[in-house]
Design a protein around this motif. Structure first.
Motif, PDB file in Angstrom:
ATOM      1  N   GLU A  44      -9.674   6.164   0.933  1.00  0.00           N
ATOM      2  CA  GLU A  44     -10.884   5.366   0.713  1.00  0.00           C
ATOM      3  C   GLU A  44     -11.456   5.620  -0.677  1.00  0.00           C
ATOM      4  O   GLU A  44     -11.868   4.688  -1.369  1.00  0.00           O
ATOM      5  N   ALA A  47      -9.136   3.993  -3.310  1.00  0.00           N
ATOM      6  CA  ALA A  47      -9.174   2.529  -3.268  1.00  0.00           C
ATOM      7  C   ALA A  47     -10.495   1.983  -3.803  1.00  0.00           C
ATOM      8  O   ALA A  47     -10.557   0.835  -4.255  1.00  0.00           O
ATOM      9  N   SER A  48     -11.550   2.793  -3.751  1.00  0.00           N
ATOM     10  CA  SER A  48     -12.860   2.336  -4.216  1.00  0.00           C
ATOM     11  C   SER A  48     -13.121   2.680  -5.681  1.00  0.00           C
ATOM     12  O   SER A  48     -14.162   2.306  -6.224  1.00  0.00           O
ATOM     13  N   SER A 101       0.276   0.443   9.126  1.00  0.00           N
ATOM     14  CA  SER A 101      -0.769  -0.178   8.315  1.00  0.00           C
ATOM     15  C   SER A 101      -0.372  -0.128   6.847  1.00  0.00           C
ATOM     16  O   SER A 101       0.179   0.875   6.376  1.00  0.00           O
ATOM     17  N   PRO A 104      -5.597   0.138   2.474  1.00  0.00           N
ATOM     18  CA  PRO A 104      -6.717  -0.645   1.963  1.00  0.00           C
ATOM     19  C   PRO A 104      -6.354  -1.459   0.726  1.00  0.00           C
ATOM     20  O   PRO A 104      -5.332  -1.242   0.087  1.00  0.00           O
ATOM     21  N   ARG A 105      -7.236  -2.390   0.387  1.00  0.00           N
ATOM     22  CA  ARG A 105      -7.097  -3.201  -0.816  1.00  0.00           C
ATOM     23  C   ARG A 105      -8.174  -2.775  -1.806  1.00  0.00           C
ATOM     24  O   ARG A 105      -9.314  -2.552  -1.431  1.00  0.00           O
ATOM     25  N   SER A 106      -7.786  -2.653  -3.081  1.00  0.00           N
ATOM     26  CA  SER A 106      -8.749  -2.311  -4.120  1.00  0.00           C
ATOM     27  C   SER A 106      -9.336  -3.576  -4.710  1.00  0.00           C
ATOM     28  O   SER A 106      -8.606  -4.492  -5.088  1.00  0.00           O
ATOM     29  N   SER A 113      -1.337  -2.491  -1.551  1.00  0.00           N
ATOM     30  CA  SER A 113      -0.877  -1.398  -0.698  1.00  0.00           C
ATOM     31  C   SER A 113       0.499  -1.700  -0.113  1.00  0.00           C
ATOM     32  O   SER A 113       0.811  -2.848   0.223  1.00  0.00           O
ATOM     33  N   GLN A 116       0.667   3.085   4.717  1.00  0.00           N
ATOM     34  CA  GLN A 116      -0.196   4.254   4.870  1.00  0.00           C
ATOM     35  C   GLN A 116       0.203   5.002   6.129  1.00  0.00           C
ATOM     36  O   GLN A 116       0.296   4.416   7.219  1.00  0.00           O
ATOM     37  N   TRP A 121       0.214   7.632   1.273  1.00  0.00           N
ATOM     38  CA  TRP A 121      -0.158   6.237   0.997  1.00  0.00           C
ATOM     39  C   TRP A 121       0.452   5.827  -0.328  1.00  0.00           C
ATOM     40  O   TRP A 121       0.501   6.618  -1.279  1.00  0.00           O
TER      41      TRP A 121
END
Length: 200
Positions: A44, A47-48, A101, A104-106, A113, A116, A121
């Motif tokens: 997280e 990705a953020s 999965s 996440p997407r940035s 991605s 994961q 990841w």
């Protein structure tokens, strides 16, 4: 902190099977101490990450210059990306990874991605200069805890890709990554604090 490539290559990461024709550029130990089940928090945080909002003016300036150069030279046009100039590495995923999965997407960075897992990841990006892969792993340490490990893979696109990587490598090692490590640490501490219940 940058660490020897062997710290990454000696581990049975699934990414090895997908990147046999890529060059391992860097391996970094991340300042993200935690427990065995905290890897999703690290994903997280990564990705953020938004370089345009970095607390470092040097990082903001370098990325702004990079995006401008990309715009002028057409480095980041859709026809130069994943699924156009290069095939996505998702085509190389074995059946078991296809069922996991993708992660996440940035919103700030052009990475897509790939997969994961509980401790791993991976995401990819491509433009006119390179096809790159970012890999995160969650590794145990001698103190009995865990921390993140970052690896960067690159496949250069001809002479342009070689010249591009040669030009940016000093900035990556001396400016971007050291400051990014500090921001990852800050983001990690903030997210750990959000999840820490208040004492009764």
């Amino acid at each position: 902190m940058r660490i020897p490539d062997s710290k990454h290559t000696s581990r049975p990461w699934r990414i090895h099977d997908l990147t046999h024709d890529f060059l391992l550029e860097d391996v970094w130990a991340l300042p993200t101490p935690g427990g065995p089940d905290e890897f999703p928090r690290l994903v997280e945080v990564m990705a953020s990450f938004d370089p345009s909002r970095s607390s470092s003016s040097a990082v903001r300036t370098l990325f702004a210059i990079r995006w401008k150069i990309g715009e002028v030279l057409g480095l980041d046009r859709p026809e130069a990306g994943v699924g156009a100039r290069v095939r996505t590495l998702r085509d190389r995923l074995p059946a078991d990874l296809r069922e996991t999965s993708s992660g996440p997407r940035s919103d700030a960075l052009p990475f897509s991605s790939l997969y994961q897992l509980d401790d791993e990841w991976a995401a990819e990006v491509a433009n006119r200069t390179v096809h790159g892969v970012i890999h995160l792993g969650w590794v145990s340490d001698e103190a009995g805890g865990y921390h993140g490990q970052l690896a960067i893979y690159v496949k250069r696109n001809g002479l342009l890709g070689k010249a591009y990587m040669a030009a940016i490598t000093p900035f990556r090692h001396l400016i971007v990554y050291p400051r990014m490590m500090r921001e990852i640490e800050q983001g990690w501490r903030a997210r750990v604090g959000e999840r820490t219940p208040a004492p009764a």
